[in-house]
Scaffold this active site. Structure first.
Site, PDB file in Angstrom:
ATOM      1  N   PHE A   1     -40.558 -45.018 -18.770  1.00 45.06           N
ATOM      2  CA  PHE A   1     -39.973 -46.271 -19.237  1.00 45.06           C
ATOM      3  C   PHE A   1     -38.557 -46.051 -19.763  1.00 45.06           C
ATOM      4  O   PHE A   1     -38.328 -45.136 -20.551  1.00 45.06           O
ATOM      5  CB  PHE A   1     -40.787 -46.848 -20.406  1.00 45.06           C
ATOM      6  CG  PHE A   1     -42.147 -47.359 -20.065  1.00 45.06           C
ATOM      7  CD1 PHE A   1     -42.408 -48.714 -20.050  1.00 45.06           C
ATOM      8  CD2 PHE A   1     -43.190 -46.479 -19.805  1.00 45.06           C
ATOM      9  CE1 PHE A   1     -43.682 -49.197 -19.773  1.00 45.06           C
ATOM     10  CE2 PHE A   1     -44.470 -46.946 -19.527  1.00 45.06           C
ATOM     11  CZ  PHE A   1     -44.712 -48.309 -19.506  1.00 45.06           C
ATOM     12  N   ASP A   2     -37.640 -46.901 -19.350  1.00 39.22           N
ATOM     13  CA  ASP A   2     -36.431 -47.090 -20.136  1.00 39.22           C
ATOM     14  C   ASP A   2     -36.869 -47.819 -21.406  1.00 39.22           C
ATOM     15  O   ASP A   2     -37.991 -48.343 -21.472  1.00 39.22           O
ATOM     16  CB  ASP A   2     -35.433 -47.934 -19.340  1.00 39.22           C
ATOM     17  CG  ASP A   2     -34.218 -48.320 -20.158  1.00 39.22           C
ATOM     18  OD1 ASP A   2     -33.620 -47.441 -20.790  1.00 39.22           O
ATOM     19  OD2 ASP A   2     -33.891 -49.525 -20.174  1.00 39.22           O
ATOM     20  N   MET A   3     -36.032 -47.889 -22.416  1.00 36.18           N
ATOM     21  CA  MET A   3     -36.440 -48.572 -23.646  1.00 36.18           C
ATOM     22  C   MET A   3     -35.670 -49.873 -23.885  1.00 36.18           C
ATOM     23  O   MET A   3     -36.241 -50.956 -23.909  1.00 36.18           O
ATOM     24  CB  MET A   3     -36.277 -47.646 -24.857  1.00 36.18           C
ATOM     25  CG  MET A   3     -36.880 -48.207 -26.143  1.00 36.18           C
ATOM     26  SD  MET A   3     -36.674 -47.100 -27.565  1.00 36.18           S
ATOM     27  CE  MET A   3     -34.903 -47.282 -27.865  1.00 36.18           C
TER      28      MET A   3
ATOM     29  N   LYS B   1     -26.815 -42.200 -17.875  1.00 37.22           N
ATOM     30  CA  LYS B   1     -27.091 -42.986 -16.686  1.00 37.22           C
ATOM     31  C   LYS B   1     -25.801 -43.670 -16.227  1.00 37.22           C
ATOM     32  O   LYS B   1     -25.003 -44.076 -17.070  1.00 37.22           O
ATOM     33  CB  LYS B   1     -28.155 -44.056 -16.997  1.00 37.22           C
ATOM     34  CG  LYS B   1     -29.479 -43.485 -17.521  1.00 37.22           C
ATOM     35  CD  LYS B   1     -30.405 -44.616 -17.998  1.00 37.22           C
ATOM     36  CE  LYS B   1     -31.661 -44.074 -18.653  1.00 37.22           C
ATOM     37  NZ  LYS B   1     -32.532 -45.148 -19.184  1.00 37.22           N
TER      38      LYS B   1
ATOM     39  N   ASP C   1     -34.409 -51.833 -16.592  1.00 35.16           N
ATOM     40  CA  ASP C   1     -33.882 -53.204 -16.595  1.00 35.16           C
ATOM     41  C   ASP C   1     -32.421 -53.285 -16.187  1.00 35.16           C
ATOM     42  O   ASP C   1     -31.914 -54.372 -15.932  1.00 35.16           O
ATOM     43  CB  ASP C   1     -34.033 -53.829 -17.988  1.00 35.16           C
ATOM     44  CG  ASP C   1     -33.047 -53.236 -18.987  1.00 35.16           C
ATOM     45  OD1 ASP C   1     -32.226 -53.982 -19.533  1.00 35.16           O
ATOM     46  OD2 ASP C   1     -33.092 -52.015 -19.209  1.00 35.16           O
TER      47      ASP C   1
END
Length: 214
Positions: A6-8, A139, A164
């Protein structure tokens, strides 16, 4: 598939609104106005990279480290008072925890991650929590995902990435993972054409994982 990463920010937690509010208010304190395009470019990147973009676009002469401290101090107070999970987060974690190894790969520093984990009581779901503190290249460079994959002791082809932002999704793709994009209201106009699947929200992402990989 053995793991889900997961990204946060903006994916698990509604932090993009808090970041945007903080960065707009900070710009006003300098007598400036920050464009949405600048805020979009900053998303998913390492903190110093974000603030270099911010400083360049606003024409600020202060050291980037000083601007970052001002932003982070203001953001931390917002975070303590306004942590809100994205719709479907708890259902996603409950649905995946016994089927996959779970990890977080976030461009946020550990100090912010600790606040979120403590407030939402979700740290126990994750085998690995990788923050930006140990990362050299933010990123869309795949470094953070490659480091997370190594800690999970799996291969890139055994990992799903949930992101996202376009920068984050591209990082996951460059790392060799299956990427599910879950754009927020702040990122839904970004380019996700390279993602393996685009979901409306975490609930749709969970259903896609269930159908395709379970």
């Amino acid at each position: 598939m053995k793991a889900v990463i997961f990204d946060m920010d903006g994916l698990m937690i509604d932090t993009e609104r808090l970041y945007f509010d903080t960065e707009r208010q900070l710009a006003k304190s300098f007598g400036k106005e920050v464009k949405d395009e600048t805020l979009w470019k900053m998303m998913g990147r390492k903190p110093l990279e974000c603030m270099q973009i911010y400083a360049d676009d606003l024409g600020l002469a202060l050291p980037v480290e000083e601007i970052l401290k001002m932003r982070d101090d203001a953001f931390e107070q917002k975070l303590i008072n306004e942590v809100v999970p994205m719709p479907g987060l708890f259902e996603m974690l409950h649905g995946l925890e016994n089927r996959f190894r779970l990890a977080i790969a976030t461009g946020s520093p550990a100090r912010f991650v600790k606040i979120i984990m403590d407030r939402l009581k979700i740290e126990s779901y994750f085998d690995v929590i990788q923050t930006s503190d140990e990362i050299i290249n933010g990123k869309p460079d795949p470094e953070i995902y490659l480091k997370t994959i190594e800690k999970l002791n799996v291969t890139p082809g055994e990992c799903l990435v949930l992101e996202d932002s376009s920068n984050g999704a591209l990082a996951g793709k460059k790392a060799g993972c299956y990427v599910i994009a879950v754009p927020s209201e702040y990122t839904n106009k970004q380019d996700f054409s390279f993602a393996d699947f685009r979901a409306f929200d975490l609930n749709e992402a969970r259903q896609h994982i269930k159908i395709k990989f379970e």
